[in-house]
Design an enzyme around this catalytic site. Structure first.
Site, PDB file in Angstrom:
ATOM      1  N   GLU A 108      48.069  44.638  31.263  1.00 24.76           N
ATOM      2  CA  GLU A 108      48.918  45.840  31.505  1.00 24.76           C
ATOM      3  C   GLU A 108      50.312  45.660  30.919  1.00 24.76           C
ATOM      4  O   GLU A 108      50.877  46.670  30.477  1.00 24.76           O
ATOM      5  CB  GLU A 108      48.987  46.122  33.017  1.00 24.76           C
ATOM      6  CG  GLU A 108      47.661  46.527  33.631  1.00 24.76           C
ATOM      7  CD  GLU A 108      46.673  45.360  33.752  1.00 24.76           C
ATOM      8  OE1 GLU A 108      47.132  44.203  33.856  1.00 24.76           O
ATOM      9  OE2 GLU A 108      45.458  45.609  33.722  1.00 24.76           O
ATOM     10  N   ASP A 121      41.898  40.547  30.289  1.00 23.67           N
ATOM     11  CA  ASP A 121      42.343  40.904  31.635  1.00 23.67           C
ATOM     12  C   ASP A 121      43.870  40.796  31.664  1.00 23.67           C
ATOM     13  O   ASP A 121      44.472  40.245  30.741  1.00 23.67           O
ATOM     14  CB  ASP A 121      41.696  39.908  32.619  1.00 23.67           C
ATOM     15  CG  ASP A 121      41.969  40.240  34.073  1.00 23.67           C
ATOM     16  OD1 ASP A 121      42.282  41.405  34.376  1.00 23.67           O
ATOM     17  OD2 ASP A 121      41.855  39.319  34.913  1.00 23.67           O
ATOM     18  N   ASP A 139      39.859  45.884  39.891  1.00 30.68           N
ATOM     19  CA  ASP A 139      39.532  45.243  41.172  1.00 30.68           C
ATOM     20  C   ASP A 139      39.129  46.221  42.263  1.00 30.68           C
ATOM     21  O   ASP A 139      39.898  46.524  43.173  1.00 30.68           O
ATOM     22  CB  ASP A 139      40.722  44.405  41.637  1.00 30.68           C
ATOM     23  CG  ASP A 139      40.999  43.268  40.674  1.00 30.68           C
ATOM     24  OD1 ASP A 139      40.096  42.922  39.886  1.00 30.68           O
ATOM     25  OD2 ASP A 139      42.111  42.720  40.718  1.00 30.68           O
TER      26      ASP A 139
HETATM   27  O1  MIG Z   1      44.647  38.541  39.416  1.00 35.20           O
HETATM   28  O2  MIG Z   1      40.634  36.392  36.392  1.00 35.20           O
HETATM   29  O3  MIG Z   1      40.447  42.269  37.539  1.00 35.20           O
HETATM   30  O4  MIG Z   1      38.049  40.855  37.287  1.00 35.20           O
HETATM   31  O5  MIG Z   1      38.063  38.160  38.026  1.00 35.20           O
HETATM   32  C1  MIG Z   1      43.280  38.411  39.278  1.00 35.20           C
HETATM   33  C2  MIG Z   1      40.496  36.641  37.733  1.00 35.20           C
HETATM   34  C3  MIG Z   1      42.895  38.215  37.834  1.00 35.20           C
HETATM   35  C4  MIG Z   1      41.631  40.244  37.817  1.00 35.20           C
HETATM   36  C5  MIG Z   1      40.427  40.896  37.270  1.00 35.20           C
HETATM   37  C6  MIG Z   1      39.193  40.241  37.814  1.00 35.20           C
HETATM   38  C7  MIG Z   1      39.200  38.775  37.478  1.00 35.20           C
HETATM   39  C8  MIG Z   1      40.454  38.123  38.045  1.00 35.20           C
HETATM   40  N1  MIG Z   1      41.631  38.820  37.514  1.00 35.20           N
END
Ligand code: MIG
Length: 786
Positions: free
Chosen positions: A410, A407, A484
């Site tokens: 980017e 996650d 999200d």
């Molecule tokens: O800024 O790890 O898209 O699936 O649960 C949030 C917490 C960070 C974004 C992800 C989401 C995940 C969440 N993450």
């Protein structure tokens, strides 16, 4: 602030359509034939034209310096040696391969690409290729009224992107995801044009921020980049499947996933303790709801430090993972790129000592604020760093973990720009480039590192990787989820064209968070979303902290029952779906397909965004509005059978169908085959028997390739798989089935039962030339065929 007020549309804000410093490439000065193409001297530098195959041609030009044939890491090939002839014809230069003709008009340079019959694919008219003082480069191509555009990776909106203007810049967008939200987490600078039933593709391999504009002009579209070379490939088609085969020849295909990765996944931000995870698994088992994966979101870690477990919340992860695996449930933990700045933390120490973090040109490390607080970011553009990071995953593989969730890659940073300072300099294996140039490949390179590291440590077992960010080629390493979203019906609707376009962009293993991530879900929405999820390649229910819980039983028994039914249905369909994943691995053809892929001559399919196909013979037409139990379904040519009632519907028409809460409308094409296994609580349980459903259709023929292997190793690469090819041909009173086998794998199932649906009384069944008798049971005929 002003951007959100009416000031944004103040008359003084109107931008000029044509930036005055736009300059054309100019005239052709000289053409020299090269091995698989030509080198063309122009007034603005050298244009290389290089064929990668008969049906793929690349164009590269650097208006600001020497043109190079370097590629981004999206590419897995330098192409095949291709026979190309170069000649002069009516004052134009013509380069031709067996499948493509490239015409160059000399003053000014204009490119036209056609097939050998003269059908034009790509043409430059009033405008061609050019650049601006800012180092922006831009290519214009003519847009025909009949053109429809697909691909572009992960975009909001409908299926056909005609009329859209899209930017590629990997972005963490928590909210909103709506029709005017442009950049999301993935950048796939590639698209497919469908014109009068014929398809071709363009892959603009440029890692800078790129823009694809199908909106600003009526008769031209353009693609442009903030920097770098003009560098694009034209893919000849002529079918949408051919274009994907060509695109994935360049950028690679997905590996065959471990079987467990295509089961049902349950996630939550976060299941916070070992106890909670155990109880969750227990509830699934007690309720008999199938489950293959539980995710651990950021709370499992010690102060959000990657490669650690919080000792209080998870005192014994190894035991937990072992106990769950015995129940057929796997744990997939989240791993973000940000490494906490903490001199007493081993990953940070190693990163500093090994010089693994992203730095400014002046030598100071870039720090950004993410979950662990001030953090440094591994420089994944360096192969040394990728190797280091990959090896760190031994921490997880030693605990029995086989899947990782990336996650924030980017990369996302909590600041104004939402990402790393674009001035940061990446090592790029000794060819340093700014973050501005390499931003879009950060997630791809993290994916390479993670996947390769896990693969090494799993001793022959297939790793699973889920990623949020990516660039072309990400399919080689990871499945993609669409980030999200929210528990809105609109987001359920939007997920269909979004995941279809990901599939059309070479990424077959994709899906949206079932039930919606943020916002409160509800029973009806979760049922309808699970119905869709069951047929979407990546099937995970995930929801955010602070919002309603979203496990299948969260909204009461009535909904739980319906949800369970569809998770079970997923498991029943797994042999069929697995075969389609194998096809995606071999050819690049996605599992979930827009109807235009199978019916490119049928205009009704061109922007059909609320239906999809699974393979080439199944249409899913979900209900995606609250309190609605009817919908219009478009069925293309042929006859179609309602999967639940066996009612036959005529194709080439729209139908009104009824679907109460328990019903997902599914239609099977007459004359085709479906393969089912049995309902099971996890993919850890093997099928003892398969069922082949054959839907009789007068004067039809079709084929299906049933694929099977051990589901967990790479032995399939050595031929240890089984492909059973079924050809069906139906006449008025006969069904002839030919079956042939490829590969050496001996499946666990020992029997295939054939069930024939909708056949006329007294039909004859011929299998590989021999007549076979059947038994009539209810309305169908049955027999064991192998
Ligand atoms: O800024 O790890 O898209 O699936 O649960 C949030 C917490 C960070 C974004 C992800 C989401 C995940 C969440 N993450």
């Amino acid at each position: 602030m002003l951007e959100d007020s009416s000031f944004a549309i103040h008359p003084g804000q109107k931008k000029q359509m044509q930036t005055p410093d736009y300059k054309e490439i100019g005239n052709v000065l000289k053409v020299v034939k090269t091995e698989s193409g030509a080198s063309v001297n122009t007034e603005s530098g050298t244009l290389f034209i290089k064929f990668y195959r008969d049906d793929i041609v690349r164009f590269v030009l650097n208006p600001f310096g020497e043109t190079t044939l370097c590629s981004s890491p999206a590419l897995i090939t330098d192409g095949e040696k291709t026979e190309v002839t170069v000649c002069e014809k009516n004052g134009q230069i013509l380069l031709s391969s067996a499948k493509l003709q490239v015409y160059l008009e000399k003053s000014p340079l204009r490119i036209t690409i056609a097939d050998p019959d003269g059908r034009v694919l790509v043409k430059e008219g009033a405008k061609g290729m050019g650049f601006k003082e800012s180092k922006e480069i831009i290519c214009y191509k003519e847009m025909e009224p009949e053109d429809h555009f697909y691909g572009f990776g992960e975009k909001t909106g409908f299926l056909d992107k005609r009329g859209e203007k899209m930017t590629m810049w990997n972005s963490d967008v928590y909210a909103p995801h709506n029709p005017e939200t442009d950049s999301l987490y993935q950048s796939i600078p590639y698209f497919m044009t469908l014109r009068n039933g014929f398809a071709h593709g363009i892959f603009f391999d440029n890692t800078f921020k790129t823009t694809f504009d199908f909106r600003s002009e009526e008769t031209n579209y353009s693609f442009s980049a903030e920097g770098g070379q003009i560098n694009y490939y034209v893919l000849a088609g002529p079918t949408p499947k051919d274009v994907l085969e060509q695109y994935t020849f360049l950028t690679g295909r997905m590996p065959i996933p471990p079987k467990w990765a295509i089961g049902y996944h349950q996630s939550r931000y976060s299941y916070e303790t070992e106890q909670e995870v155990r109880e969750l698994a227990k509830t699934f088992i007690e309720k008999g709801i199938p489950l293959d994966v539980i995710y651990l979101d950021i709370h499992y870690m010690d102060g959000y430090r990657v490669f650690t477990f919080d000792k209080e919340r998870f005192p014994n992860p190894k035991q937990l993972i072992k106990d769950l695996k015995e129940q057929g449930i796997r744990i997939v933990p989240i791993v973000d790129p940000g490494v906490k700045e903490d001199p007493e933390y081993y990953i940070y120490q190693e990163g500093i000592r090994g010089d693994h973090f992203c730095k400014y040109i002046e030598g100071n490390i870039y720090f950004g604020d993410v979950w662990p607080g001030n953090s440094a970011f591994p420089d994944f553009t360096s192969s040394k760093v990728r190797k280091w990071w990959g090896e760190k995953h031994r921490f997880y593989s030693d605990l029995g973990i086989e899947g990782i969730w990336n996650d924030m890659n980017e990369p996302a940073v909590f600041n104004e720009t939402k990402t790393m300072d674009v001035k940061v300099m990446h090592d790029n294996d000794g060819d340093p480039r700014t973050h501005r140039e390499l931003h879009n490949i950060y997630g791809l390179m993290m994916g390479e590192s993670t996947y390769s590291g896990m693969k090494k440590q799993l001793n022959g077992k297939r790793p699973f990787l889920l990623t949020r960010a990516g660039y072309s080629g990400i399919q080689r390493y990871a499945a993609v989820w669409t980030g999200d979203n929210r528990s809105f019906w609109e987001h359920l609707q939007m997920s269909i064209p979004m995941v279809m376009n990901l599939g059309l962009s070479g990424i077959p293993f994709a899906g949206a968070d079932v039930g919606g991530f943020a916002h409160d879900s509800n029973g009806e929405l979760l049922v309808r979303w699970t119905q869709v999820g069951a047929f979407i390649p990546f099937f995970r229910n995930h929801s955010a902290l602070g919002f309603a819980r979203q496990e299948p039983w969260s909204f009461g028994e009535k909904y739980e029952k319906a949800i369970k039914k569809y998770i079970e249905l997923r498991y029943q369909w797994l042999p069929h779906l697995y075969s389609l994943f194998a096809e995606a691995h071999h050819t690049g053809t996605p599992v979930m397909r827009p109807l235009m892929m199978e019916y490119p001559k049928d205009e009704n399919t061109y922007n059909l965004s609320d239906q999809f196909m699974v393979g080439d013979n199944v249409i899913i037409a979900p209900i995606m509005q609250p309190s609605v139990q009817h919908r219009v379904v478009y069925l293309p040519e042929g006859n179609w059978v309602d999967y639940w009632t066996e009612e036959v519907f005529e194709g080439g028409k729209h139908h009104l169908v009824k679907a109460d809460l328990n019903k997902l409308p599914i239609f099977i094409k007459q004359g085709s085959i479906l393969v089912h296994g049995s309902v099971k609580r996890s993919t850890a349980i093997k099928d003892e028997k398969l069922t082949l459903h054959l839907y009789y259709g007068k004067s039809t023929s079709s084929s299906f390739k049933l694929y099977e292997d051990d589901g967990s190793t790479f032995e399939y690469e050595q031929g240890n798989y089984l492909r059973k090819i079924f050809h069906v041909k139906c006449t008025k009173d006969e069904i002839s089935l030919t079956i042939s086998d490829e590969g050496s794998y001996k499946p666990e199932w020992k029997e295939i039962e054939l069930i024939v649906h909708g056949a006329p009384e007294n039909f004859a069944l011929i299998i590989n030339g021999q007549e076979k008798s059947l038994q009539k049971k209810e309305n169908n005929w049955r027999t064991v065929i192998c």
